[in-house]
Design a protein around this motif. Sequence first.
Motif, mmCIF file in Angstrom:
data_model
loop_
_atom_site.group_PDB
_atom_site.id
_atom_site.type_symbol
_atom_site.label_atom_id
_atom_site.label_comp_id
_atom_site.label_asym_id
_atom_site.label_seq_id
_atom_site.Cartn_x
_atom_site.Cartn_y
_atom_site.Cartn_z
ATOM 1 N N SER A 258 -5.005 -2.669 -10.245
ATOM 2 C CA SER A 258 -3.818 -1.788 -10.995
ATOM 3 C C SER A 258 -2.668 -2.389 -11.218
ATOM 4 O O SER A 258 -2.442 -3.424 -10.538
ATOM 5 N N VAL B 125 1.585 -1.981 -12.182
ATOM 6 C CA VAL B 125 2.948 -0.827 -12.059
ATOM 7 C C VAL B 125 3.576 -0.961 -12.929
ATOM 8 O O VAL B 125 3.891 -1.999 -13.412
ATOM 9 N N GLU C 84 -2.864 3.683 -12.314
ATOM 10 C CA GLU C 84 -1.610 2.844 -12.485
ATOM 11 C C GLU C 84 -0.442 3.632 -12.656
ATOM 12 O O GLU C 84 0.643 3.649 -12.108
ATOM 13 N N ILE D 39 -3.678 -2.516 -1.891
ATOM 14 C CA ILE D 39 -3.585 -3.020 -3.121
ATOM 15 C C ILE D 39 -2.824 -4.159 -3.328
ATOM 16 O O ILE D 39 -1.696 -4.230 -2.879
ATOM 17 N N LEU E 224 0.319 4.097 -2.018
ATOM 18 C CA LEU E 224 -0.330 5.220 -2.806
ATOM 19 C C LEU E 224 -1.421 5.845 -1.841
ATOM 20 O O LEU E 224 -1.558 7.007 -1.681
ATOM 21 N N LYS F 73 4.484 7.074 -7.459
ATOM 22 C CA LYS F 73 4.562 6.709 -5.959
ATOM 23 C C LYS F 73 5.727 5.764 -5.730
ATOM 24 O O LYS F 73 6.490 6.208 -4.820
ATOM 25 N N PRO G 25 -0.781 -5.542 -6.357
ATOM 26 C CA PRO G 25 0.236 -5.079 -7.831
ATOM 27 C C PRO G 25 0.140 -6.385 -8.359
ATOM 28 O O PRO G 25 0.502 -7.462 -7.972
ATOM 29 N N THR H 178 -8.042 8.377 -2.608
ATOM 30 C CA THR H 178 -7.329 9.589 -3.485
ATOM 31 C C THR H 178 -7.280 10.745 -2.577
ATOM 32 O O THR H 178 -6.322 11.655 -2.399
ATOM 33 N N ARG I 21 0.187 5.055 -9.309
ATOM 34 C CA ARG I 21 0.725 4.227 -8.400
ATOM 35 C C ARG I 21 2.360 4.066 -8.873
ATOM 36 O O ARG I 21 3.075 4.115 -8.098
ATOM 37 N N ASN J 158 0.661 -1.233 -0.128
ATOM 38 C CA ASN J 158 0.029 0.066 -0.131
ATOM 39 C C ASN J 158 0.832 1.202 0.044
ATOM 40 O O ASN J 158 1.395 1.608 0.993
#
Length: 619
Positions: free
Chosen positions: A167, A169, A198, A93, A87, A204, A95, A234, A201, A85
């Motif tokens: 999403s 990366v 994406e 999350i 973002l 970040k 990925p 967000t 993220r 996590n």
Amino acid sequence: MGELLRNSASFSIISNGLGCRYQSCSQSRGRNGVCSRRFRGCFFVGSVMKAYRRHVVQCRRNMVWMPVHQCAWFGHFRKKMSPLNFLFGSSRIVPKMVASIESEMDCEDDEENSLIQKGKEEFELDSLGQNLPPWGNLVVDESLDFEHTSTGQPAISSNGKDTVHDSKVHFLEERNEEELSRRVLMLSRSNKVRSALELCRSMKLSGLQPNAHACNSLLSCLLRNGRLDDALRTFEFIKTNELITGHTNSLILKAIADTQGCDAALAMFAELEGDHEQKKRFDVIVYNTALSICGRLNNWVETERLWRRIQQNGYSGTQVTYSLLVSIFVRCNQNELALDAYNEMIRNGLEPRDDTMHAMISACTKEEKWDLALSIFQKILNDGLKPNPVACNALINSLGKAGEVRLAFKIFDIMKSLGHTPDAFTWNSLLGALYRANQYADALDLFERIRKQSSLVNVHLYNTALMSCQKLGLWDRALQLLWQMEASGLLVATASYNLVISACETARKPKVALQVYDHMIHQKCVPDTFTHLSLIRSCIWGSLWAEVEEILNRVPENVSLYNAVIHGMCLKGKVESAKKLYMRMRKNGLKPDGKTRAFMLQNLRKDQFKVKRSSYHSR
């Protein structure tokens, strides 16, 4: 990891529609335990990865041993990458990895195996070393949440849409934050929700940060596409990284009001306003958003509080601010506050909008400030705008109540020239203006024109005409209007019959009044006190005492009726009858008014004086 480096391997990387396939050829031992390998690379172009070989290159890649828990699908050993996590703070999350490596070649000689095994022992499992891979250092934040979730089933938000969990990366070759922010902005404006997420993220993860403009655009894109859960995450990310602006707060407040209700949005606004750090990023636009939410609830108390807060914080209200204030206060019947807001707007040099001026005309007419309403109406015309029928009617009615008949009809002419069709309220306002100005004959003439030209004649218009007949004593015209009302199918109420009987009273037509009364009873219309009072006065002036007695015996005892009969009897010289009725009145427990007592005292004194004189002469 050793199994990976020991075998010759090939892997594919897919990004931006380009396919690249690498196959290892040889490897050699580098310094610091780094294994250098040589690859041949083939690039394939197109979304379907057509087998067209563009060129063959030989390149040397420095490979670094990475912890096993940070790798995915190396050789035949598969280990899922821990979801990071990085973002959205509290969001979880998972990925997906883009590249996969498949073992294709057999093991090479024993010398290579020993080099690899030695290198593996020199590196710790949780360290990446000093030599970084080409895509940069992947830093794991131990403070972030982790969640072991299957990547095969993407998470679903409360609104039924896929969330950011699914999403990907990407490796970012571009390192300029402004350029990447511009890409996020363009993707958001094009409603490319997944691609924008994406990219953010990936930024970040690479230690980059989008600017406030890009974040606001992404937030707007998520809300536009119904991704409220992702939008809230967000928003928290934007607050944490101090990228929040007034536009950010406005976007999220509108979204909360639309999805969770205006009360929830106002509670969120109060929480943000209570936070000193977040309040620093407030602007008048945020307050305008809160005002519009209050307008949905018609909450004028909170609206006034927000108005005072705008003044206390030193903000200057905009045209939208005062338009909201005026419209909310007028809808809530707080006309004085609406006038104060309008006057402040004019003092600040702001030009009122069309809707603001229309609302102000309504407020001015309710507060009987017809002169201000007239000046605003004139300003609308001077600005080349077109007043609506509601504003015209309100101004006509206000001018009529103020006795400005000429101005009222002038506004009526302007209303017709603008193409507006007069309605029943318009006609009633004009008739009322003529009646208040004691122009009863003109009122009756206008009524006849209305009745012939329009089908909008209603009970109110008939009653205004009947009142004019009453003032003029036109009992026959009043009867004619009454028959027209009944013939047109309108519901004739008690008030209309009272006006006709009163017209007969004015014209000294008691017998006609009694006939109207009998017709009223026949029509099953219940008479009231005003009916009986007018009928009794009419009969008294016609000396119809038997009918007066009959009315008193027919209706329930009423002190107003007894007082009216006693007054009439005294004025007509029927003192003895008045005394009897007075005694009857007191016996029934009815309290006479002052005028009745005065009549009785006056007549009692006359009787006592007559008694004294008769006794003196008898001596």
